[in-house]
Design an enzyme around this catalytic site. Structure first.
Site: not given
Ligand code: FPP
Length: 241
Positions: A18, A66
């Site tokens: 996250d 998501n």
């Molecule tokens: C959460 O951060 C992250 C995600 C929903 C996507 C996870 C993906 C990766 C870590 C990249 C690597 C993936 C692969 C398949 C290699 P957020 O966008 O919810 O962050 P925020 O809470 O700060 O908005």
């Protein structure tokens, strides 16, 4: 419970990655820049986890919730596995890591599925750590799907209602593919949030939790080691005294 040769190393570590968006916003960059760097963090953590003797590393890469994000962000997230495997499969091979996926493949674009299945095929003979991507994964939907499958078998007369037990339910969850390590030992979440977000609800029944204030793109092998050290000092009782 499956045993690790070194008892204090968790067999199954699951991570809620996250904070990509917040990390990018802090730098005045678009959210996708955070996901891009998040991919590098996945690489760093995967390598360290495999070196530590962890058997399964499950990463929550895309949840069934998501899809509610803006279409451009969803599109970008769907491209990530393609780019990740393009770049890192050779390194995964070198580390003897096997790729696996849990989640609902139906809604995932064909090109993304193709990249994931290709990586699974290419690494299928590797005997080291399983890098298990939870992609289009949601735990409640997983349990509902398992319930449907079991009910169908009851209706077809293949099983008796009395035969429905914990082990049978486990066999119908996506995590059957990582048997015998279905149960999570250590759950790690980055970015300071402290919740499960529909991730492996059944499998986390007895896991230890570790929360880090670091945002996911800041995560690395040393933070994983801190979590492993914390885990080592926990007393797991599974309801006993
Ligand atoms: C959460 O951060 C992250 C995600 C929903 C996507 C996870 C993906 C990766 C870590 C990249 C690597 C993936 C692969 C398949 C290699 P957020 O966008 O919810 O962050 P925020 O809470 O700060 O908005």
């Amino acid at each position: 419970m499956a045993e690790n040769t070194e008892i204090s190393v968790p067999n199954h570590v699951a991570m809620i990655m996250d904070g990509n968006g917040r990390w990018a916003e802090q730098l005045g960059k678009p959210r996708k820049y955070g996901h891009e760097e998040g991919m590098e963090a996945v690489r760093r953590v995967t390598i360290r986890a495999s070196e530590r003797g962890i058997k399964v590393l499950t990463l929550y890469a895309f949840s069934t919730e998501n899809w509610k994000r803006p279409p451009q962000e969803v599109h970008f997230l769907m491209q990530l596995p393609i780019r990740f495997f393009d770049r890192f499969v050779p390194e995964l091979q070198e580390k003897n890591v096997r790729v696996n996926m849990i989640g609902f493949p139906e809604k995932v674009p064909a090109s993304t599925k193709k990249a994931i299945y290709k990586a699974m095929e290419e690494t299928k003979d590797n005997t080291g750590m399983i890098l298990n991507f939870a992609f289009n994964y949601g735990s409640r939907a997983e349990i509902a799907k398992a319930t449907q499958a079991i009910c169908q078998k009851v209706v077809a007369g293949e099983i008796n209602v009395k035969e429905i037990n914990e082990s049978l339910i486990e066999q119908h969850l996506f995590t059957e593919s990582i048997s015998p390590y279905q149960d999570v030992d250590l759950l790690i979440r980055s970015s300071g949030e402290q919740r499960l977000s529909n991730f492996l609800l059944w499998q986390n029944a007895y896991s230890e939790f570790y929360f880090s204030d670091l945002l996911w793109p800041e995560f690395n092998g040393d933070v994983l080691d801190e979590a492993l050290l914390s885990y080592k000092n926990r007393q797991r009782r599974y309801g006993a005294v």
